[in-house]
Design a protein around this motif. Structure first.
Motif, PDB file in Angstrom:
ATOM      1  N   VAL A   1       0.821  -1.207   0.000  1.00 51.32           N
ATOM      2  CA  VAL A   1       0.000   0.000   0.000  1.00 51.32           C
ATOM      3  C   VAL A   1       0.860   1.265   0.000  1.00 51.32           C
ATOM      4  N   ALA A   2       2.039   1.205   0.550  1.00 51.31           N
ATOM      5  CA  ALA A   2       2.916   2.377   0.600  1.00 51.31           C
ATOM      6  C   ALA A   2       3.393   2.795  -0.786  1.00 51.31           C
ATOM      7  N   ARG A   3       3.429   1.859  -1.729  1.00 49.78           N
ATOM      8  CA  ARG A   3       3.857   2.180  -3.100  1.00 49.78           C
ATOM      9  C   ARG A   3       2.791   2.920  -3.883  1.00 49.78           C
ATOM     10  N   LEU A   4       1.579   2.930  -3.406  1.00 46.94           N
ATOM     11  CA  LEU A   4       0.467   3.521  -4.151  1.00 46.94           C
ATOM     12  C   LEU A   4       0.438   5.031  -3.909  1.00 46.94           C
ATOM     13  N   SER A   5       1.314   5.739  -4.580  1.00 48.70           N
ATOM     14  CA  SER A   5       1.484   7.165  -4.333  1.00 48.70           C
ATOM     15  C   SER A   5       0.276   7.997  -4.760  1.00 48.70           C
ATOM     16  N   THR A   6      -0.579   7.462  -5.625  1.00 46.08           N
ATOM     17  CA  THR A   6      -1.765   8.209  -6.065  1.00 46.08           C
ATOM     18  C   THR A   6      -2.990   7.908  -5.199  1.00 46.08           C
ATOM     19  N   LEU A   7      -2.861   6.977  -4.263  1.00 44.88           N
ATOM     20  CA  LEU A   7      -3.998   6.572  -3.432  1.00 44.88           C
ATOM     21  C   LEU A   7      -4.433   7.704  -2.508  1.00 44.88           C
ATOM     22  N   LEU A   8      -5.686   8.101  -2.650  1.00 41.49           N
ATOM     23  CA  LEU A   8      -6.253   9.155  -1.809  1.00 41.49           C
ATOM     24  C   LEU A   8      -7.242   8.603  -0.791  1.00 41.49           C
ATOM     25  N   GLU A   9      -7.843   7.448  -1.116  1.00 43.44           N
ATOM     26  CA  GLU A   9      -8.875   6.875  -0.244  1.00 43.44           C
ATOM     27  C   GLU A   9      -8.675   5.370  -0.126  1.00 43.44           C
TER      28      GLU A   9
END
Length: 181
Positions: free
Chosen positions: A154-162
């Motif tokens: 999950v830490a690699r998902l730099s575009t994750l907002l929610e």
């Protein structure tokens, strides 16, 4: 030449259901969306596999289904996503709410343009590690499942907002997730 026969689950529901399915399919041809919610499906429609087969038989590069950006398979009876779903490579949103999914298959990582993944009210116990490759993902909504941990990537998902995991069995929230908020 027609590519599609309605799924048996739709045929069993009678003429009105078949007509509604075919109308949705026709509407999809002139749109970037395919709404198959509330149809009573046990599997995503085989038309995806038939289209994949035709593309693979053609000479040249396999490009998937370039025009399909939004796929709604919510409110059905889908227990697993078959591998032929990998043809929807340009999806921006995938709605799988209110099904019977227990796992997310690794090929979901091929959906690199996916921005919204909605998985509410399934039977998910976790996420596949390959989800760390969803580098365009902005929203993962998986409320009301049986998820007991947050996937490591999950830490690699730099575009994750929610990342919404209400009403799950998640005990400890890793520090890296707290940074996302």
């Amino acid at each position: 030449e027609s590519l599609v026969n309605p799924p048996w689950e739709v045929i069993d529901q009678g003429f009105d259901a078949v007509f509604a399915f075919l109308k949705r399919l026709y509407d999809c041809e002139n749109s970037d969306s395919f709404d198959l919610s509330h149809v009573g499906l046990y599997w995503p429609p085989l038309c995806l596999a038939e289209i994949e087969k035709r593309l693979n038989e053609q000479q040249g590069e396999f490009i998937g289904m370039p025009h399909l950006h939004h796929l709604d398979l919510s409110h059905n009876y889908i227990k697993e996503l078959p591998s032929y779903m990998k043809v929807v490579t340009n999806l921006r949103s995938l709605k799988l709410d209110y099904n019977r999914l227990e796992t997310i298959p690794p090929f979901v990582s091929l959906l690199t343009r996916l921005g919204v993944l909605s998985l509410n009210h399934n039977k998910l116990k976790g996420f596949c590690p390959e989800m760390k490759n969803l580098l365009s993902i902005r929203s993962i909504i998986a409320n009301d499942n049986k998820i007991d941990h947050i996937f490591d990537g999950v830490a690699r998902l730099s575009t994750l907002l929610e990342l919404s995991l209400n009403n799950n069995d998640v005990g400890l929230i890793p520090d890296v997730v707290m940074v996302l908020s």
